[in-house]
Design a protein around this motif. Sequence first.
Motif, PDB file in Angstrom:
ATOM      1  N   LEU A 113      91.707  81.150  61.127  1.00 34.74           N
ATOM      2  CA  LEU A 113      92.019  81.039  61.805  1.00 34.74           C
ATOM      3  C   LEU A 113      93.872  81.198  62.326  1.00 34.74           C
ATOM      4  O   LEU A 113      94.265  81.888  63.321  1.00 34.74           O
ATOM      5  CB  LEU A 113      92.147  80.303  63.799  1.00 34.74           C
ATOM      6  N   CYS A 116      94.717  83.298  58.234  1.00 35.04           N
ATOM      7  CA  CYS A 116      94.082  84.776  57.811  1.00 35.04           C
ATOM      8  C   CYS A 116      94.009  85.678  58.771  1.00 35.04           C
ATOM      9  O   CYS A 116      94.166  86.513  58.929  1.00 35.04           O
ATOM     10  CB  CYS A 116      92.548  84.477  57.403  1.00 35.04           C
ATOM     11  N   VAL A 117      94.251  85.213  60.601  1.00 35.18           N
ATOM     12  CA  VAL A 117      94.367  86.053  61.355  1.00 35.18           C
ATOM     13  C   VAL A 117      95.445  86.354  61.533  1.00 35.18           C
ATOM     14  O   VAL A 117      95.438  87.454  61.468  1.00 35.18           O
ATOM     15  CB  VAL A 117      94.069  84.985  62.740  1.00 35.18           C
ATOM     16  N   TRP A 118      97.134  86.162  61.077  1.00 37.02           N
ATOM     17  CA  TRP A 118      97.552  86.651  61.073  1.00 37.02           C
ATOM     18  C   TRP A 118      97.951  87.698  60.062  1.00 37.02           C
ATOM     19  O   TRP A 118      98.615  88.345  60.531  1.00 37.02           O
ATOM     20  CB  TRP A 118      99.148  85.526  60.289  1.00 37.02           C
ATOM     21  N   GLU A 120      95.658  88.936  58.966  1.00 40.09           N
ATOM     22  CA  GLU A 120      94.552  90.235  59.615  1.00 40.09           C
ATOM     23  C   GLU A 120      94.728  90.736  60.267  1.00 40.09           C
ATOM     24  O   GLU A 120      94.422  92.212  60.159  1.00 40.09           O
ATOM     25  CB  GLU A 120      92.865  89.521  59.963  1.00 40.09           C
ATOM     26  N   ASN A 121      95.579  90.890  61.070  1.00 41.21           N
ATOM     27  CA  ASN A 121      96.606  91.920  62.253  1.00 41.21           C
ATOM     28  C   ASN A 121      97.440  92.225  61.716  1.00 41.21           C
ATOM     29  O   ASN A 121      97.566  93.184  62.460  1.00 41.21           O
ATOM     30  CB  ASN A 121      97.060  90.266  62.949  1.00 41.21           C
ATOM     31  N   SER A 129      90.907  95.648  59.145  1.00 38.60           N
ATOM     32  CA  SER A 129      90.845  93.513  58.905  1.00 38.60           C
ATOM     33  C   SER A 129      89.401  93.410  59.454  1.00 38.60           C
ATOM     34  O   SER A 129      88.159  93.579  60.014  1.00 38.60           O
ATOM     35  CB  SER A 129      91.675  93.473  60.525  1.00 38.60           C
ATOM     36  N   LEU A 131      88.414  90.711  61.238  1.00 40.17           N
ATOM     37  CA  LEU A 131      88.507  90.458  62.564  1.00 40.17           C
ATOM     38  C   LEU A 131      88.193  91.524  63.337  1.00 40.17           C
ATOM     39  O   LEU A 131      86.707  91.146  64.530  1.00 40.17           O
ATOM     40  CB  LEU A 131      89.674  89.850  63.315  1.00 40.17           C
ATOM     41  N   GLY A 164      90.223  86.162  71.214  1.00 36.93           N
ATOM     42  CA  GLY A 164      91.478  85.489  70.424  1.00 36.93           C
ATOM     43  C   GLY A 164      91.476  84.291  71.708  1.00 36.93           C
ATOM     44  O   GLY A 164      92.289  83.472  71.554  1.00 36.93           O
ATOM     45  N   ILE A 167      89.806  81.881  69.562  1.00 34.35           N
ATOM     46  CA  ILE A 167      90.628  81.820  68.212  1.00 34.35           C
ATOM     47  C   ILE A 167      91.434  80.240  68.716  1.00 34.35           C
ATOM     48  O   ILE A 167      92.158  79.368  68.216  1.00 34.35           O
ATOM     49  CB  ILE A 167      91.149  82.504  67.507  1.00 34.35           C
TER      50      ILE A 167
END
Length: 227
Positions: A113, A116-118, A120-121, A129, A131, A164, A167
Amino acid sequence: MYSGVPQEERARLRRERLIEAGIDVFGRLGFAQATMRDLCAHARLSERYFYESFRNTQDVFDTVCKQLIQGLMDTIRNAITQAPLNERAMLEAGLRAFLQFMKDDPRRVQIVLIDCVWMENLKMRDGRSELLTYQHVIQTLTQGFYPQLSADIDVKLAASGLVGTAIHTAIAWSHEGFKADLESVLKHNLSAWAGLRHWMKLSTTGKNATPNQAELVAHVRNVFKTD
């Protein structure tokens, strides 16, 4: 052969040890602070064996992240497909499974969260991505429940916002040491979804605004590719 174990099997086991080390090291330190030496020390392997399986620390992280995301999606899929066939029940089941998955192993919050999210963005522009998988599930399920939804609602955009919300709620929950009861956190998450559901119902037109049960079963199975 060494101690009765073929070379290929020993290499596979060393790779698995490095992946397990990655889950612990990335989960505790975060990707930015983790080093190859940290991974090797935790796995009790030399740098020689590190390069046998991975190119660099990023390579390990990508492998760990992909494995955890697959585990998360499998968990959510199982929860949703076993829930009663109505929107509210499936929504609650999926969110509850998501929250429980994070609480079961807090290291997953940092890896999946946050880091990986950073990363994947950064991949969003070319559609690589992971996401997008979350968003696709929400989007396609919603379209199945509301096949005659007004064009005024951008389901893809709404799905992105709801992902979002889930998360950031989970991150805040973990930062507080998961002190709040899971069901209480779930209710806070559902409050955001309730507004969208109400809007969708008001924006759905036609006598056959919602599909019959057989159509819903087929749609859910198609989303998760189940038999």
